[in-house]
Design an enzyme around this catalytic site. Sequence first.
Site, PDB file in Angstrom:
ATOM      1  N   ASP A 126      -3.016 -15.409  23.060  1.00 24.87           N
ATOM      2  CA  ASP A 126      -3.267 -14.900  24.398  1.00 24.87           C
ATOM      3  C   ASP A 126      -3.992 -15.923  25.269  1.00 24.87           C
ATOM      4  OD1 ASP A 126      -3.426 -12.533  26.277  1.00 24.87           O
ATOM      5  OD2 ASP A 126      -5.556 -12.964  26.045  1.00 24.87           O
ATOM      6  N   GLU A 137       0.539 -18.214  25.284  1.00 19.66           N
ATOM      7  CA  GLU A 137       0.621 -17.763  26.663  1.00 19.66           C
ATOM      8  C   GLU A 137      -0.224 -18.721  27.495  1.00 19.66           C
ATOM      9  OE1 GLU A 137      -0.531 -14.056  29.644  1.00 19.66           O
ATOM     10  OE2 GLU A 137      -1.712 -14.444  27.838  1.00 19.66           O
TER      11      GLU A 137
END
Length: 575
Positions: free
Chosen positions: A246, A283
């Site tokens: 993330d 990401e």
Amino acid sequence: MADHEFAVWAPRPEQVRLDVDGALHPMTRSQDGWWRALVDATPDARYGFVLDDDPMVIPDPRSARQPEGVHERSQLWIPSENAWTDTGWQGRSIEGGVIYELHIGTFTPGGTFDSAIEKLDYLVELGVDFVEVMPVNAFSGTHGWGYDGVLWYAVHEPYGGPDGLVRFIDACHNRGLGVLIDAVFNHLGPSGNYLPKFGPYMSSGSNPWGESINIADAGSDQVRRYILDCALRWMRDFHADGLRLDAVHALVDTTAVHILEELSAETESLAHEVGRPLSLVAESDMNDPRLITPREQGGLGMTAQWDDDIHHAIHSAVSGERQGYYGDFGTLAALAETLRHGYFHAGTFSSFRGRRHGRPLDTATIPATRLLAYTLTHDQVGNRAIGDRPSQNLTVGQQAIKAALAVGSPYTAMLFMGEEWASSSPFQFFSSHPEPELARATAEGRKKEFAEHGWDADEIPDPQDPDTFTRSKLKWDETAEGEHARLLGFYRALIALRRSEPDMADPWLDNLRVDYDEEQRWFVMRRGALAIACNLGTEAVEVPVTGEVALAWDEPRTGADTTRMAGHSVAVLRT
């Protein structure tokens, strides 16, 4: 009962005692700040740590299980000897595959790993290669997105805990599906974060979600080890085939060896050890090709990265949305530029950021399969004010166009649960913080954020309202109904075409060709002898391409030199 060594890194307190099933035991400190004790304990003993004179029993930062939640004692956990049956699973890299992102709590009515297993055969029939589960680490409350985890090593108990995750991954592997786990290492949630009591886990910096993790300041060596061991554990102990990392742009690392490079190297070593490929998908909004450049070439060695530019280019061209970060997109020229080069912002001015952004991707050396293309993610739905999906704003034909451009592209493709049948369920931001003041702050903050962008505060769903969570669950009955079923059939055929056509396997962007007409609103993406022709307008147009129809939404009329296509339609032609 058997002797078990309990250990915790706690350089801050002067004294650490171990509580095992209510009995206190002294612990011995070593020079590196680790405290240890050898104690008789049952295989499922409840335990925690008492720091200095504070009588509170704090859970283990490396806890494997939290049966009563993140504020209570930890529980020892060892998987049963017969837990795994996936010895025949050889694994595969995610490059070039089709990934299916899902949230365990809303994927099925039951919201557990076991109920998700019941839908795996559906995913196999759909044709996907990997399941990517949103975070399953332990967080406060019963339901939430999972990005506010505080005990990264534990598995969220309402989903089924660690045993449920073992059953889920084992079932995926036995059906030929790989599994990626979404891991959050850039911040911790607001409820249940006891790490600062043990040591310097947090830095002086911050990011949009709170305090940053200490990966470069004094005392960071053990914090980095905490992150690396957690990441490797998902792949080693739970047999995951990789991680989705993330918001890696929030990992502020000023050391000579970036933590992502370190993780890449250790993941490669683990892959050799377990004898199967392991993938790291980052990401990132930096548009920095160094992220996906191999370590030996001076990069960080990530297998692939999410590419929001591709999403923005496809979505804004089809939908016409131009607000916020869509501002520089929306034209077919922007769509063509992005599909041809991977990044739209590549050292160019971003009006959303007010500065130059990104760096060009070397398409001759970096294959397109290191970038993920998608028309939908949990972010691109859930972070909208009311969590509305494209299915609530676009025609089914427009959704078919988006699917064809993403799945038919050279990039690694990703779907978000339910998009393949135009699910009518929103995916809203939901939480279940047990603390009244935190619950109130979360709800008020959400309303204020979107009210500042012109939304009526009364329209913003309350994240703490249980109905917000319930509304976000998929309605599986829709898959057999009308246009829902028709779009699902189109997705299945599109994924099958991607898998069976040799031209679809070409990963090099230098071989991708596009043509378009901004005024007439047609767009053609050519993959070898295949042409994906789209009419993004509402009126029928003649598109200057022809051939045998391999797949179509609204049957086109092919002629000698052109193909007549209805409004909001797409066709894959063998030219």
